[in-house]
Design an enzyme around this catalytic site. Sequence first.
Site, mmCIF file in Angstrom:
data_model
loop_
_atom_site.group_PDB
_atom_site.id
_atom_site.type_symbol
_atom_site.label_atom_id
_atom_site.label_comp_id
_atom_site.label_asym_id
_atom_site.label_seq_id
_atom_site.Cartn_x
_atom_site.Cartn_y
_atom_site.Cartn_z
ATOM 1 N N GLY A 82 0.736 -0.832 -0.188
ATOM 2 C CA GLY A 82 -0.250 -0.160 -0.123
ATOM 3 C C GLY A 82 1.065 1.094 -0.039
ATOM 4 C CD1 TRP A 84 4.584 2.978 -4.612
ATOM 5 C CD2 TRP A 84 3.661 3.290 -6.597
ATOM 6 N NE1 TRP A 84 5.503 3.499 -5.855
ATOM 7 C CE2 TRP A 84 5.607 3.093 -6.858
ATOM 8 C CE3 TRP A 84 2.371 2.821 -8.207
ATOM 9 C CZ2 TRP A 84 5.724 2.641 -8.270
ATOM 10 C CZ3 TRP A 84 3.543 2.458 -9.289
ATOM 11 C CH2 TRP A 84 4.954 2.438 -9.047
ATOM 12 C CG ASP A 105 -2.393 -6.831 -3.622
ATOM 13 O OD1 ASP A 105 -2.836 -8.541 -4.139
ATOM 14 O OD2 ASP A 105 -1.848 -6.608 -4.103
ATOM 15 C CG ASP A 121 -6.027 -11.864 -10.857
ATOM 16 O OD1 ASP A 121 -5.302 -10.655 -11.545
ATOM 17 O OD2 ASP A 121 -6.102 -12.281 -10.714
ATOM 18 C CG ASP A 146 5.940 -0.633 -7.129
ATOM 19 O OD1 ASP A 146 7.115 -0.197 -7.949
ATOM 20 O OD2 ASP A 146 6.766 -0.718 -6.047
ATOM 21 C CE LYS A 186 8.530 -3.016 -9.363
ATOM 22 N NZ LYS A 186 9.147 -3.620 -7.996
#
Length: 233
Positions: A82, A84, A105, A121, A146, A186
């Site tokens: 968490g 970000w 998540d 998901d 990320d 990322k």
Amino acid sequence: MTRPGGTTIKNSRRLKVRVKTGKGRTVSQKTWLERQLNDPYVAEARKLGYRSRAAFKLSEIDDKFRFLKPGGRVVDLGAAPGGWSQVAVQRVKATEGKGKVIAIDMHGMDPIPGVVIFHKDFYDEDAPQLLIEALGGEKADVVMSDMAAHATGHRQTDHLKIMALAEAGFAFATDVLKPGGTFLAKVLRGGTEGEMLKMMKRHFESVRHVKPDASRSDSAELFVLAMGFRPID
């Protein structure tokens, strides 16, 4: 360089902590723990209440490119733990009722004031519409990720796995971003990120790689930042 809380993290100096290889602790575990204990970003994250040092990576990128704006609608993919989302809440002023932050998540995460969290998901077919509904029926200004797959130790395998996540995040972003929106994800150096950039340039006005100071210099980690989303029919 100054970070939240007024601390010059990059130049901070502390006595180096060394960890002994204790019973049940491998050399690699010792090395990881030593790096964590001596990382000024880890220490500052604890001090400021951030859940991960990754919060500083997002802060640095947004300090330069200013895409997390007050009133903005943000979707954080693979958000746990968490860090970000915590930064996004502050910058869009979600706790003041000016913006919205939606975190998703598959592993779930502890509550964060101002963040709507879905234990789900993002690959699920109904995820895009579910998040748009959570944003009040409007599309997002920012989609960010990320996410990183569990490392195997094989460089090329790890690269392909994280790039697959980034590409899935990009496909998701094209479904939920409003025109002019931003996508941040990322990636890793290794070759195939060039193909991803070509694909993204068809959908965004500008696409670039960024590596904030908080990203370890010995890491292949990069972030791809795409701004100015252009929907393609």
